[in-house]
Design an enzyme around this catalytic site. Structure first.
Site, short mmCIF file in Angstrom:
data_model
loop_
_atom_site.label_atom_id
_atom_site.label_comp_id
_atom_site.label_asym_id
_atom_site.label_seq_id
_atom_site.Cartn_x
_atom_site.Cartn_y
_atom_site.Cartn_z
N GLY A 70 40.99 31.15 25.61
CA GLY A 70 40.53 31.85 26.80
C GLY A 70 41.67 32.58 27.50
O GLY A 70 41.50 33.73 27.93
N SER A 71 42.81 31.93 27.62
CA SER A 71 43.93 32.55 28.34
C SER A 71 44.36 33.85 27.66
O SER A 71 44.66 34.83 28.35
CB SER A 71 45.11 31.58 28.41
OG SER A 71 44.72 30.39 29.06
N ASN A 151 35.43 27.05 37.11
CA ASN A 151 35.78 25.84 36.35
C ASN A 151 35.88 24.59 37.23
O ASN A 151 35.77 23.49 36.73
CB ASN A 151 37.08 26.04 35.59
CG ASN A 151 38.15 26.72 36.41
OD1 ASN A 151 37.97 27.84 36.88
ND2 ASN A 151 39.27 26.05 36.60
N GLN A 179 33.78 29.06 31.03
CA GLN A 179 32.99 27.87 31.36
C GLN A 179 31.50 28.04 31.03
O GLN A 179 30.80 27.05 30.83
CB GLN A 179 33.12 27.55 32.86
CG GLN A 179 34.44 26.93 33.25
CD GLN A 179 34.59 25.48 32.79
OE1 GLN A 179 33.63 24.73 32.70
NE2 GLN A 179 35.82 25.11 32.48
N SER A 199 36.08 30.70 25.16
CA SER A 199 37.01 29.79 24.47
C SER A 199 36.23 28.66 23.81
O SER A 199 35.44 27.98 24.47
CB SER A 199 38.01 29.23 25.48
OG SER A 199 38.90 28.35 24.82
N HIS A 201 36.89 25.65 22.70
CA HIS A 201 37.01 24.21 23.04
C HIS A 201 36.23 23.83 24.29
O HIS A 201 36.13 22.66 24.63
CB HIS A 201 38.48 23.78 23.14
CG HIS A 201 39.20 24.15 24.40
ND1 HIS A 201 39.36 23.27 25.43
CD2 HIS A 201 39.81 25.29 24.78
CE1 HIS A 201 40.06 23.83 26.39
NE2 HIS A 201 40.35 25.07 26.03
N THR A 237 48.44 36.39 10.86
CA THR A 237 47.45 35.83 9.94
C THR A 237 46.42 35.03 10.73
O THR A 237 46.78 34.22 11.58
CB THR A 237 48.16 34.92 8.90
OG1 THR A 237 49.12 35.73 8.22
CG2 THR A 237 47.16 34.34 7.92
N CYS A 324 44.39 21.64 35.36
CA CYS A 324 45.65 22.40 35.26
C CYS A 324 46.61 21.99 36.37
O CYS A 324 47.79 22.26 36.31
CB CYS A 324 45.37 23.89 35.35
SG CYS A 324 44.01 24.40 34.34
C1 LIG Z 1 39.61 26.67 30.24
C2 LIG Z 1 39.49 27.94 30.98
C3 LIG Z 1 40.32 29.04 30.69
C4 LIG Z 1 41.44 28.96 29.70
O1 LIG Z 1 40.97 28.80 28.38
P1 LIG Z 1 41.95 28.24 27.25
O2 LIG Z 1 41.19 28.37 25.99
O3 LIG Z 1 42.25 26.82 27.60
O4 LIG Z 1 43.18 29.11 27.29
C5 LIG Z 1 40.11 30.20 31.39
N1 LIG Z 1 39.13 30.32 32.31
C6 LIG Z 1 38.31 29.29 32.62
C7 LIG Z 1 37.23 29.49 33.63
C8 LIG Z 1 38.47 28.07 31.97
O5 LIG Z 1 37.66 27.07 32.27
#
Ligand SMILES: *Cc1c(COP(=O)(O)O)cnc(C)c1O
Length: 377
Positions: A70-71, A151, A179, A199, A201, A237, A324
């Site tokens: 996500g970042s 989040n 989210q 993202s 995860h 890659t 965080c």
């Molecule tokens: C977790 C999160 C991110 C960051 O995602 P990562 O995959 O951990 O870098 C960004 N924005 C929100 C709203 C998140 O919950």
């Protein structure tokens, strides 16, 4: 008995995602750029994953970029729009005060290199007023970035309305849907966003697997330089297992979305009702317009950190404020932005449920929080 209720921080990898990934961690290890059959197999897997993700997000295949999370998606979306804006004399960006640090810190960086950043406030339920977005747009506005769902407090933003305003005014629009994706419908056409970040995860996929949607007409500048992977936008890659796992997780999340939404929402309501019975409890964020699994409450006068530690001793995994910020005891900037006092913000607990949590989990959490609150008072 362990109860995991920190799904806003990360989620358990699903069996579907793991099963899809395993072959590519083992025998099918080819480089997608190789011309032999091992390479072709890996490249085909990525194409299939891209087709799946595009379909589920209402996008075209060439509008989907895979990356490290996500970042990275957020950084690339914002810097692409900023660079394009600067080339056209537009150095103004609009965002809100409760965005994720990936957004806020990218903005801060751009602020240091000559961009003017307008940070819009949010109301007491965490919602930004679309009219305030409309009023903030100027002739030199390059981008509006407003998250889909927060989040910490789970609040949904009126992204469709904001998307419509941005389209009318010809301003690029990015939404951080990290989210929301996999939990509520996130459809590119529907939102009318130029960029969407997600993202894996956060929806039972692997960590380090991000998705960026960028509309065909939206500028995308390279974020990593090197080879021609991801149509030149992101060299290196490909992480084939991560890409395949992300697609499998998204597919499953979308297939079970309606059912999970109903179930997790009912569990959330039960949990909120139970926690509000503890004297002095405050609910943070909107009661209705929130992510199905998000519960965020404050117990003024009590340390949220101490609460979370006591709960952990009882096997219950939750977070305080935002994960965080777990190394610092600063009050959450999201909670102070919605008008909570420092005391109230420091006494906050975020409990984020998913479809594997049970009714019994909710009962146990309510009981454990009540006991811990009494102990700490
Ligand atoms: C977790 C999160 C991110 C960051 O995602 P990562 O995959 O951990 O870098 C960004 N924005 C929100 C709203 C998140 O919950």
């Amino acid at each position: 008995m362990e109860i995991y209720a920190d799904n806003g921080a990360t989620t358990r990898l699903s069996s579907a995602a793991l099963d899809a990934m395993l072959p590519f961690l083992k025998d099918d290890f080819g480089n997608p750029s190789s011309i032999h059959s091992f390479g072709i197999k890996a490249a085909d897997a990525i194409s299939r994953a891209r087709r799946t993700v595009a379909c589920r997000l209402g996008a075209r295949e060439d509008e989907i970029y895979f990356n490290s999370g996500g970042s990275e998606s957020i950084t690339q979306a914002i810097t692409s729009a900023a660079e394009y804006g600067a080339e056209h004399g537009k150095r103004h960006i609009i965002t809100t005060s409760i965005e994720h640090h990936a957004v806020l810190n990218t903005m801060e960086r751009l602020g240091r290199s000559g961009f003017e950043i307008t940070v819009l406030p949010v109301g007491t339920d965490g919602t930004v007023d679309p009219d305030s977005v409309r009023d903030a747009i100027r002739d030199d506005t390059a981008l509006v970035s407003v998250m889909f769902a927060n989040n910490e407090i789970g609040t949904f933003q009126p992204v469709r309305e904001i998307g419509r305003i941005c389209r009318e005014r010809g301003v690029l629009f990015h939404t951080d849907a990290v989210q929301a994706t996999g939990h509520v419908p996130v459809n590119a056409g529907d939102i009318g966003a130029d960029y969407i970040s997600a993202s894996a995860h956060k929806f039972h996929g692997p960590k380090g697997a991000g998705i960026l949607f960028a509309r065909r007409e939206a500028p995308v500048s390279e974020i990593i330089f090197g080879g021609p992977q991801e149509r030149g936008a992101r060299a290196g890659t490909e992480n084939v297992p991560a890409v395949v796992g992300a697609a499998a997780a998204l597919e499953e999340a979308c297939d079970t979305m309606d059912e999970n939404f109903r179930y997790v929402t009912s569990l959330r309501e039960k949990l909120i009702d139970g926690l509000l019975e503890i004297p002095g409890t405050i609910l943070n964020g909107s009661r209705q317009k929130r992510l199905p699994g998000n519960v965020n409450v404050s117990f003024p006068g009590i340390s949220g950190e101490s609460l979370a530690i006591l709960l952990d001793l009882k096997g219950i995994k939750v977070s305080t404020g935002s994960a965080c910020n777990s190394v610092s005891t600063e009050p959450s900037y999201v909670l102070t932005a919605i008008g909570r006092s420092v005391d109230e913000a420091l006494g906050s607990l975020r409990i984020t449920l998913d479809e594997t949590n049970t009714d019994e989990d909710a009962d146990q959490i309510i009981r454990a929080v009540r006991e811990a609150v009494i102990k700490l008072r």
